[in-house]
Design a protein around this motif. Structure first.
Motif, short mmCIF file in Angstrom:
data_model
loop_
_atom_site.label_atom_id
_atom_site.label_comp_id
_atom_site.label_asym_id
_atom_site.label_seq_id
_atom_site.Cartn_x
_atom_site.Cartn_y
_atom_site.Cartn_z
N GLU A 124 0.86 4.51 10.09
CA GLU A 124 0.04 3.32 10.26
C GLU A 124 0.19 2.39 9.06
OE1 GLU A 124 -3.84 3.95 11.74
OE2 GLU A 124 -4.42 1.85 11.44
N LEU A 125 0.29 2.99 7.89
CA LEU A 125 0.50 2.21 6.67
C LEU A 125 1.77 1.36 6.79
CD1 LEU A 125 -0.94 2.18 3.94
CD2 LEU A 125 0.64 3.92 3.14
N LEU A 127 1.52 9.34 -6.68
CA LEU A 127 0.46 9.38 -5.67
C LEU A 127 -0.82 9.93 -6.28
CD1 LEU A 127 2.72 10.62 -2.78
CD2 LEU A 127 1.30 8.56 -2.65
N GLY A 184 0.80 -1.22 0.00
CA GLY A 184 0.00 0.00 0.00
C GLY A 184 0.83 1.27 0.00
N ILE A 185 2.14 1.13 0.15
CA ILE A 185 3.00 2.31 0.17
C ILE A 185 3.40 2.65 -1.26
CG2 ILE A 185 5.18 3.28 1.01
CD1 ILE A 185 5.02 1.14 3.25
N ILE A 186 3.06 3.85 -1.66
CA ILE A 186 3.32 4.25 -3.05
C ILE A 186 4.54 5.16 -3.10
CG2 ILE A 186 2.40 5.55 -5.00
CD1 ILE A 186 -0.41 4.82 -3.76
N ASN A 228 3.56 11.22 16.43
CA ASN A 228 4.04 12.40 15.71
C ASN A 228 4.57 13.45 16.70
OD1 ASN A 228 1.60 13.37 16.65
ND2 ASN A 228 0.60 13.23 14.65
N VAL A 255 0.69 13.05 2.78
CA VAL A 255 -0.07 12.25 1.82
C VAL A 255 -1.56 12.27 2.14
CG1 VAL A 255 -0.30 10.01 0.72
CG2 VAL A 255 1.94 10.80 1.42
N ARG A 256 -1.89 12.29 3.44
CA ARG A 256 -3.31 12.30 3.77
C ARG A 256 -4.00 13.54 3.18
NH1 ARG A 256 -3.49 12.21 9.07
NH2 ARG A 256 -3.91 10.00 9.30
N PHE A 311 -4.35 7.92 -6.51
CA PHE A 311 -5.58 8.36 -5.85
C PHE A 311 -6.66 8.70 -6.88
CE2 PHE A 311 -2.57 9.71 -2.27
CZ PHE A 311 -2.72 8.49 -1.64
N ILE A 325 11.38 6.63 -0.10
CA ILE A 325 10.42 5.53 0.02
C ILE A 325 11.15 4.18 -0.14
CG2 ILE A 325 8.36 4.46 -1.01
CD1 ILE A 325 7.67 6.89 0.66
N GLU A 355 5.67 13.06 10.78
CA GLU A 355 4.57 14.03 10.85
C GLU A 355 3.24 13.34 10.57
OE1 GLU A 355 5.28 17.25 8.13
OE2 GLU A 355 7.26 17.64 8.98
N SER A 356 2.20 14.04 10.90
CA SER A 356 0.86 13.53 10.65
C SER A 356 0.63 13.33 9.15
CB SER A 356 -0.14 14.55 11.20
OG SER A 356 -1.42 14.03 11.07
N GLY A 357 0.01 12.22 8.80
CA GLY A 357 -0.35 11.97 7.41
C GLY A 357 0.78 11.41 6.57
N THR A 358 1.89 11.02 7.18
CA THR A 358 3.03 10.52 6.40
C THR A 358 3.01 9.00 6.23
OG1 THR A 358 4.33 10.57 8.43
CG2 THR A 358 4.64 12.40 6.90
N GLY A 359 2.01 8.33 6.78
CA GLY A 359 1.91 6.88 6.53
C GLY A 359 2.45 6.00 7.64
N1 LIG Z 1 3.47 6.49 0.72
C1 LIG Z 1 2.13 6.39 0.72
N2 LIG Z 1 1.50 5.76 -0.29
C2 LIG Z 1 0.15 5.65 -0.33
N3 LIG Z 1 -0.66 6.14 0.60
C3 LIG Z 1 -0.11 6.77 1.63
C4 LIG Z 1 1.30 6.92 1.75
N4 LIG Z 1 1.56 7.59 2.90
C5 LIG Z 1 0.36 7.83 3.46
N5 LIG Z 1 -0.65 7.35 2.70
C6 LIG Z 1 -2.09 7.45 2.97
O1 LIG Z 1 -2.29 8.65 3.69
C7 LIG Z 1 -3.23 8.46 4.71
C8 LIG Z 1 -2.57 8.74 6.04
O2 LIG Z 1 -1.67 7.69 6.36
P1 LIG Z 1 -1.50 7.16 7.85
O3 LIG Z 1 -2.81 7.08 8.51
O4 LIG Z 1 -0.68 5.93 7.82
O5 LIG Z 1 -0.66 8.39 8.44
P2 LIG Z 1 -0.09 8.64 9.89
O6 LIG Z 1 1.35 8.91 9.73
O7 LIG Z 1 -0.50 7.50 10.78
O8 LIG Z 1 -0.82 9.99 10.31
P3 LIG Z 1 -1.29 10.50 11.78
O9 LIG Z 1 -0.05 10.84 12.54
O10 LIG Z 1 -2.09 11.72 11.46
O11 LIG Z 1 -2.09 9.40 12.37
C9 LIG Z 1 -3.73 7.05 4.59
O12 LIG Z 1 -4.91 7.04 3.83
C10 LIG Z 1 -2.61 6.33 3.86
O13 LIG Z 1 -3.08 5.26 3.13
#
Ligand SMILES: Nc1ncnc2c1ncn2[C@@H]1O[C@H](COP(=O)(O)OP(=O)(O)OP(=O)(O)O)[C@@H](O)[C@H]1O
Ligand SMILES: [Mg+2]
Length: 440
Positions: A179-180, A325, A143-145, A285, A361-362, A329, A151, A173-177
């Motif tokens: 959890e992914l 990306l 799922g990591i693009i 984060n 990315v979010r 999307f 990357i 940072e927030s939204g950087t993936g």
């Molecule tokens: N490299 C990537 N490729 C594809 N999708 C990504 C990538 N990085 C993040 N995303 C997408 O961005 C969204 C946010 O990712 P994720 O929830 O893993 O972020 P996070 O770092 O846990 O953020 P937070 O700290 O806000 O919880 C998700 O929908 C995820 O699928």
């Protein structure tokens, strides 16, 4: 289409040849590093994971044969492919003839290159992943693009940790993936058949977190009317993902530390602890080290969690992945909203490329989703949100008065030394008083 992901190191003293090879390999969907000398090649080998070495033999200074020997000694499992104008140098010729080395004779066609590369590469680095992209231009791993170095490095670390139970701390940072990445480690790894349990430490009320995590025994507290498993027991054999670990209370921190030290969990109200085989991945984060310094996060827990450290890079640091990306999307949400054939104009893409994406990315994913809902067939600049359109072109960022640049630099240095003014003054080579005046 099966996607190939391999990092190829190409070494040639001829820059045109390097450029040409890189372009051809890129067309074949391989990522490559270029080195114009053996010394450069060794530096790259030491700091990157390389799946295949392609090298010229005749180079000024240290030659290709030396590099091949070095790789045999230090990176025994990296296959080697030799490019040669005339395979006539003694040792090399022997090695080639004996079949010890794969080689390509210049000039060669793109197909010859492809065949030779595919033959040389270990099968595992041709690993493919189903991806619902028809063109298959982008790389997807769990799922990591992305195909940028940042990357690739992220994926390399995942590959290294996925099959063991070392504790992993993911920061970014927030939204950087984050959890992914945690999910990729679990689902790509050896324990993928066991549970993956994600716990958002910030979302569970503080007074419940302990009982949710560790479970409780009937009668342990008022309301505990039956025995209950916690997330830890539920994740046994697999992975527990402790998201937003920075928000865990001191008492939860203490108990987590014990789990990490003893590898056992104890339900609330129970004397006996249970041994547990589990991989813990924590994410935050927050700047945990900062929290350790100011006393809000236990130092011992920090070091226990931080066995493997993964940093998810902000999108502005790997902007070359933006087009992949966006395309991904676009496909995803176009399908979801029944708007097949939707495309984006180059101008609009340039705007997306220029923007700095503070929400990473979010933010981009949400934006693409919204824009698709609002537009038909073609996405153009006027569909994009206002704040994206008015980001300054990169060159305009250079048009700054000196005092502003100075201010930014001072602030950057200060934050890099945790606002220690003495240290900052040293780095800036000014005295503390000057620094104080400037800060005013
Ligand atoms: N490299 C990537 N490729 C594809 N999708 C990504 C990538 N990085 C993040 N995303 C997408 O961005 C969204 C946010 O990712 P994720 O929830 O893993 O972020 P996070 O770092 O846990 O953020 P937070 O700290 O806000 O919880 C998700 O929908 C995820 O699928
Ligand atoms: Mg998250």
């Amino acid at each position: 289409m099966a996607l190939k992901k391999a990092n190829i190191l190409i070494v040639d003293d001829d820059y045109d040849m390097l450029e040409l090879l890189q372009r051809q390999l890129q067309d074949l969907n391989f990522h490559s590093y270029k080195a114009a000398s053996v010394v450069e090649a060794v530096t790259i080998l030491k700091s990157n994971s390389v799946d295949l070495l392609i090298t010229d033999l005749q180079m000024p200074g240290i030659g290709g044969m030396e590099l091949i020997k070095y790789v045999e000694e230090h990176f025994a499992n990296v296959p080697k492919l030799v490019i040669t104008g005339y395979p006539s140098i003694d040792g090399a010729l022997k090695a080639i003839k004996s079949g010890a080395l794969d080689y390509l004779v210049k000039p060669f066609t793109a197909e010859e290159l492809q065949k030779a590369v595919e033959k040389s590469l270990p099968k595992k680095s041709l690993h493919s992943e189903n991806n619902n992209q028809s063109g298959g231009e982008s790389m997807v791993y769990g799922g990591i693009i992305g195909r940028s170095n940042k990357i690739s490095q992220l994926i390399d670390i995942i590959e290294r940790v996925k099959n063991n139970r070392a504790t992993v701390l993911i920061q970014g940072e927030s939204g950087t993936g984050k959890e992914l990445v945690a999910r990729a480690i679990h689902y790509k790894g050896a324990f993928a058949a066991n549970p993956f349990i994600a716990v958002n430490c910030g979302a569970i009320p503080e007074e419940l977190l302990e009982s949710e995590l560790f479970g409780y025994k009937k009668g342990a507290f008022t309301g505990a009317t039956e025995n209950r498993q916690g997330f830890f027991q539920a994740a046994a054999g697999g992975t527990i993902f402790l998201d937003e670990i920075g928000t865990a209370s001191p008492s939860v921190q203490t108990r987590l530390l014990r789990v990490l030290q003893e590898k056992e969990v104890r339900r609330i109200g129970e004397q006996k602890a249970q041994k547990i085989e589990i991989r813990i991945i924590a994410a935050t984060n927050n700047n945990l080290l900062q929290m350790v310094k100011n006393g809000s996060f236990r130092e011992d827990l920090y070091y226990r969690l931080n066995v493997v450290n993964i940093h998810t890079p902000p999108l502005r640091e790997h902007k070359e992945d933006i087009p992949f990306l966006v395309q991904n999307f676009l496909k995803k949400y176009a399908a979801e909203y029944g708007k097949s054939n939707i495309s984006i104009t180059q101008k609009a893409e340039e705007v997306l490329q220029r923007y700095d994406w503070p929400g990473n990315v979010r933010e981009m994913e949400n934006m693409v989703q919204r824009v698709i809902i609002m537009s038909e067939k073609v996405i153009d600049i006027h569909h994009l949100p206002e704040h994206l359109k008015y980001t300054l072109p990169t060159t305009a960022k250079l048009l700054k008065p000196l005092h502003e640049v100075e201010k930014e630099h001072i602030l950057k240095i200060l934050s890099s030394v945790d606002h220690n003014k003495t240290r900052a003054a040293e780095i800036l080579q000014i005295d503390r008083k000057t620094l104080r005046n400037k800060l005013k």
